[in-house]
Design an enzyme around this catalytic site. Structure first.
Site, PDB file in Angstrom:
ATOM      1  CD  GLU A 165      -3.577  -6.572   1.656  1.00 12.08           C
ATOM      2  OE1 GLU A 165      -3.892  -5.419   2.011  1.00 12.08           O
ATOM      3  OE2 GLU A 165      -3.650  -7.554   2.412  1.00 12.08           O
TER       4      GLU A 165
ATOM      5  CG  ASP B 289      -3.711   0.298  -2.690  1.00 12.55           C
ATOM      6  OD1 ASP B 289      -2.740   0.508  -1.936  1.00 12.55           O
ATOM      7  OD2 ASP B 289      -4.850   0.027  -2.259  1.00 12.55           O
TER       8      ASP B 289
ATOM      9  CG  HIS C 281      -1.932  -1.124   1.172  1.00 11.22           C
ATOM     10  ND1 HIS C 281      -2.911  -1.200   0.191  1.00 11.22           N
ATOM     11  CD2 HIS C 281      -2.103  -2.207   1.961  1.00 11.22           C
ATOM     12  CE1 HIS C 281      -3.646  -2.283   0.398  1.00 11.22           C
ATOM     13  NE2 HIS C 281      -3.172  -2.920   1.450  1.00 11.22           N
TER      14      HIS C 281
HETATM   15  O1  G3I Z   1     -20.335  -4.652   5.330  1.00 12.47           O
HETATM   16  C1  G3I Z   1     -20.561  -3.352   5.856  1.00 12.47           C
HETATM   17  C2  G3I Z   1     -21.869  -2.802   5.351  1.00 12.47           C
HETATM   18  O2  G3I Z   1     -22.913  -3.618   5.831  1.00 12.47           O
HETATM   19  C3  G3I Z   1     -22.034  -1.351   5.816  1.00 12.47           C
HETATM   20  O3  G3I Z   1     -23.186  -0.822   5.262  1.00 12.47           O
HETATM   21  C4  G3I Z   1     -20.846  -0.527   5.377  1.00 12.47           C
HETATM   22  C5  G3I Z   1     -20.921   0.899   5.898  1.00 12.47           C
HETATM   23  O4  G3I Z   1     -19.641   1.493   5.962  1.00 12.47           O
HETATM   24  O5  G3I Z   1     -19.664  -1.126   5.874  1.00 12.47           O
HETATM   25  C6  G3I Z   1     -19.459  -2.437   5.399  1.00 12.47           C
HETATM   26  O6  G3I Z   1     -18.255  -2.907   5.918  1.00 12.47           O
HETATM   27  C7  G3I Z   1     -17.096  -2.372   5.350  1.00 12.47           C
HETATM   28  C8  G3I Z   1     -16.280  -3.515   4.793  1.00 12.47           C
HETATM   29  O7  G3I Z   1     -15.039  -3.053   4.307  1.00 12.47           O
HETATM   30  C9  G3I Z   1     -16.982  -4.229   3.639  1.00 12.47           C
HETATM   31  O8  G3I Z   1     -17.205  -3.342   2.596  1.00 12.47           O
HETATM   32  C10 G3I Z   1     -16.309  -1.666   6.434  1.00 12.47           C
HETATM   33  O9  G3I Z   1     -17.003  -0.500   6.855  1.00 12.47           O
HETATM   34  C11 G3I Z   1     -14.960  -1.267   5.920  1.00 12.47           C
HETATM   35  O10 G3I Z   1     -14.176  -0.793   7.006  1.00 12.47           O
HETATM   36  C12 G3I Z   1     -14.256  -2.488   5.331  1.00 12.47           C
HETATM   37  O11 G3I Z   1     -13.034  -2.031   4.805  1.00 12.47           O
HETATM   38  C13 G3I Z   1     -12.125  -3.053   4.465  1.00 12.47           C
HETATM   39  C14 G3I Z   1     -10.844  -2.917   5.277  1.00 12.47           C
HETATM   40  O12 G3I Z   1      -9.918  -3.908   4.865  1.00 12.47           O
HETATM   41  C15 G3I Z   1     -11.088  -3.071   6.755  1.00 12.47           C
HETATM   42  O13 G3I Z   1      -9.886  -2.983   7.455  1.00 12.47           O
HETATM   43  C16 G3I Z   1     -11.781  -2.902   2.989  1.00 12.47           C
HETATM   44  O14 G3I Z   1     -12.953  -3.147   2.211  1.00 12.47           O
HETATM   45  C17 G3I Z   1     -10.684  -3.900   2.623  1.00 12.47           C
HETATM   46  O15 G3I Z   1     -10.276  -3.636   1.302  1.00 12.47           O
HETATM   47  C18 G3I Z   1      -9.521  -3.700   3.561  1.00 12.47           C
HETATM   48  O16 G3I Z   1      -8.486  -4.572   3.239  1.00 12.47           O
HETATM   49  C19 G3I Z   1      -7.322  -4.521   4.050  1.00 12.47           C
HETATM   50  C20 G3I Z   1      -6.717  -5.908   4.056  1.00 12.47           C
HETATM   51  O17 G3I Z   1      -7.671  -6.820   4.513  1.00 12.47           O
HETATM   52  C21 G3I Z   1      -5.467  -5.959   4.915  1.00 12.47           C
HETATM   53  N1  G3I Z   1      -4.524  -4.961   4.533  1.00 12.47           N
HETATM   54  C22 G3I Z   1      -5.014  -3.610   4.429  1.00 12.47           C
HETATM   55  C23 G3I Z   1      -6.248  -3.558   3.532  1.00 12.47           C
HETATM   56  C24 G3I Z   1      -6.744  -2.147   3.375  1.00 12.47           C
HETATM   57  O18 G3I Z   1      -7.246  -1.641   4.573  1.00 12.47           O
END
Ligand code: G3I
Length: 461
Positions: free
Chosen positions: A264, A266, A235
């Site tokens: 990962e 980006d 990242h």
């Molecule tokens: O599922 C809920 C949904 O029901 C709700 O309406 C919405 C409102 O914000 O949130 C949804 O959950 C989100 C989830 O992604 C699914 O979309 C969370 O808020 C959000 O925080 C979560 O973010 C993820 C993040 O990890 C959490 O730490 C990202 O999509 C995902 O790409 C990201 O990936 C991580 C890797 O696992 C580890 N390395 C870092 C990378 C980037 O943070």
């Protein structure tokens, strides 16, 4: 730039994670990133998430361009075991089935992580014995469910602090460092054929955190713990500079007998994006790819989704974004072409290059035992003004920029980037600017032969 129609990669093409595979003749005219990487014995993957799968144009690219898919959220603990003992594989299965239909491999992400961990685990107040059993059961159940369907598992995600010490989590607090070995052993027992990884961010270059990871995985190997690879999340952010000595860093882990992968990737920037930032971003995507290709045990690259439409960055870093090789409208950006070229393909899918609208004259003014001075003159040979430029070229191995003028100079591996100074960013048609640098060498007398300005090839004068 042409779009390909959805094209399922030949079934079985990707059965092996890192086997050298031929480029499919049917699509040889315009090979995908996945096909180009396969020709180099690597995979090229993207993360995805379930809500995105109803976006047909998005799925078309996801299904055709990549040879590997990582579920961005679907296999995390909060998704797979939201309540104790109640497992839910619906979302993960949906992504695995899509990958299987496309002949793509799946990187499983992730079995044990302190984030997106349900509160029944993090706040459960469990004894060491209970938590060990909960961890083993989770890893065993999830890895068994996906046995034979997941090629790599990020078994443990983000175990370290920035200074390289063990991160304080419910697992490390209760079980100490041993939770990592527990998780790896349980994963190996459940799916002996999956390659088992530890994955972390900010370990891409050499530094305190990657030194900590190096110590951790070396010690695990010495104890005979089943560990096959290290995932370097990648990242990156333009404002923090390119990771220091990335290739050397990947190589030192490979030298421990481990596979390495960029898991990962980006490359974000402060918004708004402009052509200079996009050109630097393109050069960085290329440099990461070259670093991986230069390390024989670097088995592949995954970008953390492929389009700015679905990137996690703007939510977490307000004011930043534009981090991926496709824009919000699913149009390829300069980074896409840079990836293709770094993987050995032709830019623009083999279409004729547009005429160069820049000329670069490179000359060595003086040269001594260990150093030299280079002068570089950039000329705008096009019909319109250039407003902000980034010049990129490769120096022969062994040569390094030590100090430059007329531009902001940086070097990663052999690739040199020069971004305009505040006073010479605008070049009217026909206008030139002269910049230069002092460099060091280790004996070789070569000089760069190809130059790009804002991602476009220049005539070398
Ligand atoms: O599922 C809920 C949904 O029901 C709700 O309406 C919405 C409102 O914000 O949130 C949804 O959950 C989100 C989830 O992604 C699914 O979309 C969370 O808020 C959000 O925080 C979560 O973010 C993820 C993040 O990890 C959490 O730490 C990202 O999509 C995902 O790409 C990201 O990936 C991580 C890797 O696992 C580890 N390395 C870092 C990378 C980037 O943070």
């Amino acid at each position: 730039m042409r779009f390909r129609p959805a094209l399922a990669v030949a079934a079985g093409l990707l059965a092996a994670a890192a086997a050298a595979l031929p480029v499919s003749p049917a699509s040889a005219a315009e090979p995908t990133l996945g096909e180009l990487a396969a020709a180099k014995g690597r995979y090229f993957g993207s993360a995805t998430d379930n809500p995105e799968l109803s976006d047909a144009p998005y799925v078309s690219i996801l299904s055709s361009e990549f040879t590997s898919i990582t579920p961005g959220n679907a296999m995390k603990w909060e998704s797979t075991e939201p309540q104790r003992g109640r497992f839910d594989f619906a979302k993960g299965d949906e992504i695995v089935e899509l990958a299987q239909r496309n002949g793509q491999q799946v990187r499983g992400h992730t079995l044990v992580w302190h984030s997106q961990l349900p509160s029944w685990v993090s706040d459960g107040g469990f004894s060491a014995e209970e938590l060990r059993s909960i961890l083993r059961n989770h890893v065993t159940t999830v890895a068994s469910h996906y046995k034979g369907k997941v090629v790599h598992w990020d078994v443990v995600n983000e175990p370290l602090n920035e200074d390289g010490t063990l991160r304080d989590t419910v697992f490390s607090r209760t079980l100490g460092e041993s939770y990592i070995a527990e998780a790896l052993r349980a994963a190996r027992a459940a799916d002996p054929d999956a390659k088992l990884y530890i994955n972390d961010y900010n370990i891409d270059g050499i530094g305190a955190k990657s030194d900590g990871m190096y110590r951790l995985v070396k010690s695990l190997k010495e104890q005979g713990v089943p560990l096959d690879g290290v995932g370097f999340q990648g990242h990156l952010a333009l404002q923090y500079g390119f990771p220091s000595r990335m290739q050397e860093n990947l190589q030192r882990f490979a030298d421990l007998g481990l596979d390495v992968a960029i898991t990962e990737l980006d490359i974000r920037m402060q918004l708004p994006a402009d052509s200079a930032k996009l050109a630097t971003q393109a050069a960085w995507y290329s440099d990461v790819t070259k670093a991986c290709l230069a390390v024989s045990r670097c088995v592949g690259i995954t970008i953390w989704d492929f389009t700015d439409k679905y990137s996690w960055i703007p939510d977490v870093f307000p004011g930043e974004g534009a981090a991926l090789p496709w824009d919000e409208n699913l149009r390829p950006k300069p980074a896409y072409d840079a990836l293709r070229v770094a993987l050995g393909g032709d830019p623009d899918g083999g279409e004729p290059e547009p005429p160069a609208s820049c000329k670069v004259a490179y000359s060595v003014g003086s040269r001594w035992d260990t150093g030299f001075t280079a002068n570089v003159t950039i000329t705008n040979t096009g019909d319109s003004a250039i407003n902000g430029w980034t010049l990129v070229f490769d120096l022969p191995a062994g040569q390094r920029v030590s100090q430059g003028w007329g531009a902001q100079w940086s070097q990663s591996g052999t690739t040199v980037t020069a971004e305009n100074a505040p006073w010479n960013g605008t070049l009217a048609p026909g206008e030139s600017t002269s910049i230069g640098f002092n460099g060091t060498h280790t004996g070789e007398d070569g000089r760069p032969t190809a130059f790009t300005l804002n991602g476009t090839s220049c005539t070398a004068a």
